[in-house]
Write a protein that holds these residues in place. Structure first.
Motif, PDB file in Angstrom:
ATOM      1  N   SER A  52      26.206   9.647  -6.088  1.00 51.83           N
ATOM      2  CA  SER A  52      24.831   9.447  -5.666  1.00 51.83           C
ATOM      3  C   SER A  52      23.971   8.956  -6.834  1.00 51.83           C
ATOM      4  CB  SER A  52      24.266  10.752  -5.102  1.00 51.83           C
ATOM      5  OG  SER A  52      22.893  10.615  -4.822  1.00 51.83           O
ATOM      6  N   GLU A  53      24.126   9.583  -7.975  1.00 50.96           N
ATOM      7  CA  GLU A  53      23.359   9.174  -9.162  1.00 50.96           C
ATOM      8  C   GLU A  53      23.744   7.764  -9.603  1.00 50.96           C
ATOM      9  OE1 GLU A  53      20.712  10.719 -10.554  1.00 50.96           O
ATOM     10  OE2 GLU A  53      20.947  12.067  -8.828  1.00 50.96           O
ATOM     11  N   ASN A  54      25.029   7.439  -9.517  1.00 44.77           N
ATOM     12  CA  ASN A  54      25.471   6.097  -9.896  1.00 44.77           C
ATOM     13  C   ASN A  54      24.837   5.031  -9.004  1.00 44.77           C
ATOM     14  OD1 ASN A  54      27.066   7.118 -11.929  1.00 44.77           O
ATOM     15  ND2 ASN A  54      28.974   6.955 -10.786  1.00 44.77           N
ATOM     16  N   TYR A  55      24.724   5.293  -7.705  1.00 46.66           N
ATOM     17  CA  TYR A  55      24.094   4.316  -6.813  1.00 46.66           C
ATOM     18  C   TYR A  55      22.640   4.082  -7.197  1.00 46.66           C
ATOM     19  CZ  TYR A  55      28.075   4.136  -3.620  1.00 46.66           C
ATOM     20  OH  TYR A  55      29.321   3.928  -3.084  1.00 46.66           O
ATOM     21  N   LYS A  56      21.940   5.139  -7.551  1.00 50.19           N
ATOM     22  CA  LYS A  56      20.540   4.977  -7.980  1.00 50.19           C
ATOM     23  C   LYS A  56      20.463   4.159  -9.266  1.00 50.19           C
ATOM     24  CE  LYS A  56      19.601   9.532  -6.992  1.00 50.19           C
ATOM     25  NZ  LYS A  56      18.833  10.781  -7.128  1.00 50.19           N
ATOM     26  N   ASN A  86      18.590  -3.036  -2.665  1.00 50.65           N
ATOM     27  CA  ASN A  86      18.129  -1.763  -3.227  1.00 50.65           C
ATOM     28  C   ASN A  86      18.108  -0.667  -2.166  1.00 50.65           C
ATOM     29  OD1 ASN A  86      17.811  -3.066  -5.664  1.00 50.65           O
ATOM     30  ND2 ASN A  86      15.583  -3.077  -5.607  1.00 50.65           N
ATOM     31  N   ASP A  87      17.671  -1.010  -0.963  1.00 47.90           N
ATOM     32  CA  ASP A  87      17.653  -0.026   0.131  1.00 47.90           C
ATOM     33  C   ASP A  87      19.067   0.450   0.461  1.00 47.90           C
ATOM     34  OD1 ASP A  87      14.896  -0.168   0.269  1.00 47.90           O
ATOM     35  OD2 ASP A  87      14.866  -1.409   2.091  1.00 47.90           O
ATOM     36  N   LEU A  88      20.033  -0.455   0.402  1.00 45.72           N
ATOM     37  CA  LEU A  88      21.417  -0.074   0.666  1.00 45.72           C
ATOM     38  C   LEU A  88      21.938   0.867  -0.424  1.00 45.72           C
ATOM     39  CD1 LEU A  88      23.930  -0.283   2.417  1.00 45.72           C
ATOM     40  CD2 LEU A  88      24.495  -2.398   1.228  1.00 45.72           C
ATOM     41  N   MET A  89      21.588   0.604  -1.682  1.00 49.26           N
ATOM     42  CA  MET A  89      21.989   1.500  -2.773  1.00 49.26           C
ATOM     43  C   MET A  89      21.346   2.889  -2.588  1.00 49.26           C
ATOM     44  SD  MET A  89      24.141  -0.065  -4.806  1.00 49.26           S
ATOM     45  CE  MET A  89      24.789  -0.817  -3.326  1.00 49.26           C
ATOM     46  N   TRP A 118      32.498   5.382   3.175  1.00 47.72           N
ATOM     47  CA  TRP A 118      33.189   4.088   3.189  1.00 47.72           C
ATOM     48  C   TRP A 118      32.392   3.006   3.908  1.00 47.72           C
ATOM     49  CZ3 TRP A 118      36.354   3.935  -0.538  1.00 47.72           C
ATOM     50  CH2 TRP A 118      37.143   5.031  -0.873  1.00 47.72           C
ATOM     51  N   SER A 119      31.615   3.338   4.918  1.00 48.58           N
ATOM     52  CA  SER A 119      30.846   2.306   5.625  1.00 48.58           C
ATOM     53  C   SER A 119      29.775   1.692   4.724  1.00 48.58           C
ATOM     54  CB  SER A 119      30.227   2.857   6.904  1.00 48.58           C
ATOM     55  OG  SER A 119      29.256   3.834   6.603  1.00 48.58           O
ATOM     56  N   ASN A 120      29.232   2.485   3.802  1.00 48.57           N
ATOM     57  CA  ASN A 120      28.260   1.933   2.852  1.00 48.57           C
ATOM     58  C   ASN A 120      28.936   0.962   1.894  1.00 48.57           C
ATOM     59  OD1 ASN A 120      25.847   3.194   3.730  1.00 48.57           O
ATOM     60  ND2 ASN A 120      26.452   5.088   2.726  1.00 48.57           N
ATOM     61  N   CYS A 121      30.139   1.312   1.455  1.00 49.70           N
ATOM     62  CA  CYS A 121      30.893   0.389   0.591  1.00 49.70           C
ATOM     63  C   CYS A 121      31.122  -0.934   1.321  1.00 49.70           C
ATOM     64  CB  CYS A 121      32.233   1.002   0.200  1.00 49.70           C
ATOM     65  SG  CYS A 121      32.125   2.510  -0.779  1.00 49.70           S
TER      66      CYS A 121
END
Length: 132
Positions: A52-56, A86-89, A118-121
């Protein structure tokens, strides 16, 4: 790993840094899947928080001067649709936190992983990453 606001990092360092973060999240996601399917939820949760932190953090790794070079697989659509990217991240980050709270009560751990991790990836790769 965080990119300072007025970073002195080179374009190469930024591109390699974001690639490393995405790779780390992928390998971490595989570990989350393995741990969760074995019922090792506490270990999986700590990894999800890290993801989660990595995505931000990744949001900061796409300045305008990093659109090309150094074998980036990022498509120009990222910069053309910066808010959507950005919204997706942010969604991927939020979903990891939400997913970490759902595990113990989930009837189908794999379905939750597919839907919220996985769907976000896949959503990001299919729109914002060059085929490889």
């Amino acid at each position: 790993m965080s990119l300072p606001a007025n970073s002195e990092m080179s374009v190469e360092e930024i591109i390699k840094g974001r690639k490393a973060l995405f790779s780390k999240n992928y390998s971490t996601a595989k570990r989350v899947q393995a741990l969760a399917t074995k019922g090792e939820f506490d270990k999986a949760k700590s990894l999800m928080i890290e993801m989660s932190e990595n995505y931000k953090t990744l949001i900061e790794y796409f300045p305008d001067n990093t659109k090309e070079g150094f074998k980036t697989e990022a498509l120009p659509l990222i910069w053309e649709n910066k808010k959507e990217f950005n919204d997706l991240m942010k969604k991927a980050s939020d979903d990891m936190i939400e997913l970490s709270s759902l595990f113990e009560d989930a009837d189908d751990v794999r379905a939750n992983l597919t839907q919220m991790m996985w769907s976000n990836c896949k959503a990001c790769h299919s729109k914002f990453r060059a085929p490889h």
